[in-house]
Enzyme design. Structure first.
Site, PDB file in Angstrom:
ATOM      1  N   ASP A  30     -19.364 -20.048  17.186  1.00 36.91           N
ATOM      2  CA  ASP A  30     -19.446 -19.489  15.831  1.00 36.91           C
ATOM      3  C   ASP A  30     -20.588 -18.485  15.810  1.00 36.91           C
ATOM      4  OD1 ASP A  30     -18.322 -20.715  12.864  1.00 36.91           O
ATOM      5  OD2 ASP A  30     -20.048 -19.359  12.802  1.00 36.91           O
ATOM      6  N   THR A 121      -5.126 -19.203   8.421  1.00 43.48           N
ATOM      7  CA  THR A 121      -4.013 -18.845   7.532  1.00 43.48           C
ATOM      8  C   THR A 121      -3.994 -17.329   7.378  1.00 43.48           C
ATOM      9  OG1 THR A 121      -4.293 -20.928   6.388  1.00 43.48           O
ATOM     10  CG2 THR A 121      -3.041 -19.220   5.230  1.00 43.48           C
ATOM     11  N   PHE A 149      -2.520 -27.899   8.810  1.00 42.18           N
ATOM     12  CA  PHE A 149      -2.181 -28.446   7.493  1.00 42.18           C
ATOM     13  C   PHE A 149      -3.182 -29.491   7.013  1.00 42.18           C
ATOM     14  CE2 PHE A 149       1.800 -27.263   9.694  1.00 42.18           C
ATOM     15  CZ  PHE A 149       2.214 -26.243   8.846  1.00 42.18           C
ATOM     16  N   ARG A 151      -6.052 -31.595   5.240  1.00 44.31           N
ATOM     17  CA  ARG A 151      -6.599 -31.631   3.883  1.00 44.31           C
ATOM     18  C   ARG A 151      -8.074 -31.970   3.976  1.00 44.31           C
ATOM     19  NH1 ARG A 151      -3.364 -36.709   2.448  1.00 44.31           N
ATOM     20  NH2 ARG A 151      -3.911 -36.965   4.630  1.00 44.31           N
ATOM     21  N   LYS A 208       3.070 -21.978   6.675  1.00 45.62           N
ATOM     22  CA  LYS A 208       1.761 -22.348   6.142  1.00 45.62           C
ATOM     23  C   LYS A 208       1.589 -21.898   4.685  1.00 45.62           C
ATOM     24  CE  LYS A 208      -2.436 -23.350   5.557  1.00 45.62           C
ATOM     25  NZ  LYS A 208      -3.217 -24.527   5.812  1.00 45.62           N
ATOM     26  N   ASN A 212       1.475 -24.241   1.062  1.00 47.16           N
ATOM     27  CA  ASN A 212       0.424 -24.205   0.044  1.00 47.16           C
ATOM     28  C   ASN A 212       0.942 -23.655  -1.283  1.00 47.16           C
ATOM     29  OD1 ASN A 212      -1.397 -25.444   1.648  1.00 47.16           O
ATOM     30  ND2 ASN A 212      -2.751 -23.687   1.948  1.00 47.16           N
ATOM     31  N   CYS A 264      -8.472 -22.866  -0.199  1.00 46.47           N
ATOM     32  CA  CYS A 264      -7.134 -22.581   0.338  1.00 46.47           C
ATOM     33  C   CYS A 264      -6.107 -22.224  -0.731  1.00 46.47           C
ATOM     34  CB  CYS A 264      -6.651 -23.771   1.149  1.00 46.47           C
ATOM     35  SG  CYS A 264      -7.793 -24.197   2.479  1.00 46.47           S
ATOM     36  N   LYS A 327     -12.537 -31.202  -5.257  1.00 46.81           N
ATOM     37  CA  LYS A 327     -11.816 -32.473  -5.279  1.00 46.81           C
ATOM     38  C   LYS A 327     -12.756 -33.532  -4.724  1.00 46.81           C
ATOM     39  CE  LYS A 327      -9.460 -32.317  -0.802  1.00 46.81           C
ATOM     40  NZ  LYS A 327      -8.159 -32.396  -0.148  1.00 46.81           N
TER      41      LYS A 327
HETATM   42  C1  UGA Z   1      -4.738 -27.788   0.973  1.00 45.40           C
HETATM   43  C2  UGA Z   1      -3.405 -28.370   1.482  1.00 45.40           C
HETATM   44  O1  UGA Z   1      -3.129 -29.588   0.781  1.00 45.40           O
HETATM   45  C3  UGA Z   1      -3.483 -28.645   2.990  1.00 45.40           C
HETATM   46  O2  UGA Z   1      -2.237 -29.131   3.475  1.00 45.40           O
HETATM   47  C4  UGA Z   1      -3.839 -27.333   3.707  1.00 45.40           C
HETATM   48  O3  UGA Z   1      -3.965 -27.522   5.101  1.00 45.40           O
HETATM   49  C5  UGA Z   1      -5.163 -26.827   3.162  1.00 45.40           C
HETATM   50  O4  UGA Z   1      -5.050 -26.615   1.730  1.00 45.40           O
HETATM   51  C6  UGA Z   1      -5.480 -25.535   3.852  1.00 45.40           C
HETATM   52  O5  UGA Z   1      -4.753 -24.560   3.660  1.00 45.40           O
HETATM   53  O6  UGA Z   1      -6.393 -25.518   4.682  1.00 45.40           O
HETATM   54  P1  UGA Z   1      -7.103 -28.837   0.376  1.00 45.40           P
HETATM   55  O7  UGA Z   1      -7.541 -27.456   0.009  1.00 45.40           O
HETATM   56  O8  UGA Z   1      -8.006 -29.679   1.216  1.00 45.40           O
HETATM   57  O9  UGA Z   1      -5.710 -28.791   1.177  1.00 45.40           O
HETATM   58  O10 UGA Z   1      -6.862 -29.601  -0.980  1.00 45.40           O
HETATM   59  P2  UGA Z   1      -5.654 -30.341  -1.709  1.00 45.40           P
HETATM   60  O11 UGA Z   1      -5.697 -31.789  -1.440  1.00 45.40           O
HETATM   61  O12 UGA Z   1      -4.380 -29.633  -1.494  1.00 45.40           O
HETATM   62  O13 UGA Z   1      -6.085 -30.140  -3.236  1.00 45.40           O
HETATM   63  C7  UGA Z   1      -6.204 -28.825  -3.766  1.00 45.40           C
HETATM   64  C8  UGA Z   1      -6.577 -28.860  -5.222  1.00 45.40           C
HETATM   65  O14 UGA Z   1      -5.496 -29.337  -6.007  1.00 45.40           O
HETATM   66  C9  UGA Z   1      -7.770 -29.737  -5.581  1.00 45.40           C
HETATM   67  O15 UGA Z   1      -8.606 -29.011  -6.455  1.00 45.40           O
HETATM   68  C10 UGA Z   1      -7.146 -30.920  -6.280  1.00 45.40           C
HETATM   69  O16 UGA Z   1      -7.997 -31.510  -7.218  1.00 45.40           O
HETATM   70  C11 UGA Z   1      -5.950 -30.271  -6.955  1.00 45.40           C
HETATM   71  N1  UGA Z   1      -4.854 -31.206  -7.272  1.00 45.40           N
HETATM   72  C12 UGA Z   1      -4.206 -31.867  -6.276  1.00 45.40           C
HETATM   73  C13 UGA Z   1      -4.453 -31.374  -8.592  1.00 45.40           C
HETATM   74  O17 UGA Z   1      -5.022 -30.763  -9.519  1.00 45.40           O
HETATM   75  N2  UGA Z   1      -3.416 -32.223  -8.868  1.00 45.40           N
HETATM   76  C14 UGA Z   1      -2.760 -32.905  -7.900  1.00 45.40           C
HETATM   77  O18 UGA Z   1      -1.829 -33.652  -8.222  1.00 45.40           O
HETATM   78  C15 UGA Z   1      -3.173 -32.728  -6.565  1.00 45.40           C
END
Ligand code: UGA
Length: 437
Positions: A30, A121, A149, A151, A208, A212, A264, A327
């Site tokens: 990095d 991505t 993918f 999380r 991808k 999302n 993301c 989150k």
């Molecule tokens: C997301 C995708 O879920 C992953 O599969 C992907 O690899 C990743 O982006 C990426 O592109 O690197 P992530 O950003 O870690 O993962 O978070 P998520 O779990 O998807 O949550 C995203 C947001 O949605 C959070 O702010 C969460 O609070 C919100 N959320 C989630 C809701 O408001 N309601 C829900 O029912 C679920």
């Protein structure tokens, strides 16, 4: 196998450590010297459950090294590219500066038969352009696009045991060789019969962003239903349960609230829209603009509810904001709805005190104008209003009877529909959820 991982952020640091766990010999690279120094000492530069443990054990094996010098990638057979593709300032498109720089700087160190594996991505069309660069360099290396993918909050588990693998490969024999080599890297997942989709570059890149975009759409769909529930007295949480019982719909990602954020979903749907417009197909994903708008409206809605609850106390009242990360189980405040709400309320004149189990420092670095506390009792003390915006267990499990003894006015806005409304009301609180009575 000897691997290099270029880019040691949320993706790369986890990937590098997890690959050692799977038996490989890894160098993580990095440009950020501070990050590399921390990783080399076995200290994760961000919070991710389980990362500290695998980083420590990986470092102890002697098979994990870190460096700021890309020349140290020489000798590795497989090179993972996990650098960021943030939103370009002043535009919705993805900024490919870091991906382009990583590949260009890696070229002199590639040897015949090496595999470059893109995990970042990227807008569709990027991989074939990068493959040409690699071919033109005459190195004899080839490129696979292998989207990630994982999380945040489950990144270690998602990397070691992914739910699917997607390889976008070059046509012909070069592609077949890439599949064989990458299958060796992911031998344990392949042995566990993890679904594998071998396809072309464009499909892999699109998988991808489509994934999302779908998740973002699902969240905005339920938030749109919450908006309707708010004017009809319906309960969006029961609606989500009821439609979620239909296996074709499914209950996951149907939690209405303050909406999605993070590094993301928001930037990926914007970059997808920008790329589709470049391709003359803007109308195909025009709905993603609506998805984005619904999502941003949820933040304003929480601010409006807070403003209404505070009334004349808006300019001097104390607001306890519970949550800063986008989150739970993450310290990431990138495009965080929680931090955004805290900043907006502060901007309106409220005396905001915000708390979060892991991301106070990250939030403070971005927004030093807010007051922060690591202690829940201190955050709640004498508050005129409490706003829950990240559903950390620490906040969801607060005893409403105890909390009522601390605040000045027992009024709470549950921006994640995470609390037991009946229990809070029974403890004397004025409770407002997001699309539920
Ligand atoms: C997301 C995708 O879920 C992953 O599969 C992907 O690899 C990743 O982006 C990426 O592109 O690197 P992530 O950003 O870690 O993962 O978070 P998520 O779990 O998807 O949550 C995203 C947001 O949605 C959070 O702010 C969460 O609070 C919100 N959320 C989630 C809701 O408001 N309601 C829900 O029912 C679920």
């Amino acid at each position: 196998m000897k691997l290099s991982v270029i880019g040691c952020g949320y993706l790369g640091a986890v990937h590098a450590s997890a690959m050692v766990e799977l038996g490989h010999d890894v160098v993580g690279i990095d440009v950020d010297a501070d990050k590399i120094a921390q990783l080399a000492q076995g200290r994760p530069p961000f919070f991710e459950p389980g990362l500290s443990e695998i980083l420590t054990s990986a470092t102890a094996t002697g098979r994990l090294r870190f460096s700021t010098d890309i020349a140290d990638a020489a000798g590795a057979q497989v090179h993972f590219i996990g650098v960021g593709t943030p939103q370009k300032p002043g535009s919705h498109a993805a900024d490919l500066t870091y991906v382009d720089a990583a590949i260009t700087e890696l070229l002199p160190y590639l040897a015949e038969g090496d595999l470059v594996v893109g995990k970042s991505t990227v807008p569709v069309g990027t991989a074939s352009r990068l493959a040409d660069l690699i071919t033109d360099s005459g190195s004899g290396a080839s490129l696979v696009w292998n989207p990630e993918f994982l999380r945040e909050g489950f990144a270690v588990q998602d990397t070691i045991s992914p739910d699917r693998l997607v390889y976008g490969v070059a046509p012909g024999e070069a592609g077949e060789r890439s599949v064989t080599l990458l299958n060796e890297v992911y031998a344990s997942a392949i042995a566990a019969e993890t679904p594998l989709v071998v396809t072309d570059y464009a499909t892999a890149e699109l998988v991808k962003v489509a994934a999302n975009a779908f998740l973002a759409t699902k969240i905005s769909f339920i938030n749109a239903m919450a908006e309707i529930a708010e004017v009809t007295g319906a309960d969006v949480t029961q609606l989500a349960d009821a439609i979620g019982f239909d296996a074709r719909i499914g209950r996951r990602f149907l939690n209405a609230g303050v909406g999605f954020g993070g590094g993301c979903l928001p930037k990926d749907i914007r970059a997808f829209t920008a790329r589709a417009e470049e391709l003359g197909r803007g109308e195909s994903v025009a709905f993603l603009k609506e998805v984005d708008q619904i999502n941003l409206r949820r933040r304003s809605h929480v601010v409006d509810l807070a403003t209404a609850a505070l009334g004349e106390r808006l300019h001097d009242g104390k607001v306890a904001v519970l949550g800063l990360s986008f989150k739970p189980h993450s310290d990431d405040v990138r495009d965080s709805p929680a931090l955004d709400v805290a900043v907006q309320l502060h901007g309106l004149g409220a005396d905001v005190v915000a708390s979060d189990p892991k991301s106070v420092e990250n939030a403070q670095a971005k927004h030093p104008q807010l007051r922060y506390s690591h202690v829940i009792a201190e955050t709640l003390q004498d508050a005129d209003l409490v706003v829950l915006v990240t559903e950390w267990p620490e906040f969801v499990n607060i005893d409403p009877v105890w909390a009522a003894t601390l605040v000045k006015t027992p009024t709470i806005i549950d921006g994640r529909n995470a609390l037991d409304a009946a229990a809070w009301r029974a403890a004397g609180w004025t409770y407002t959820g997001m699309g539920r009575p």
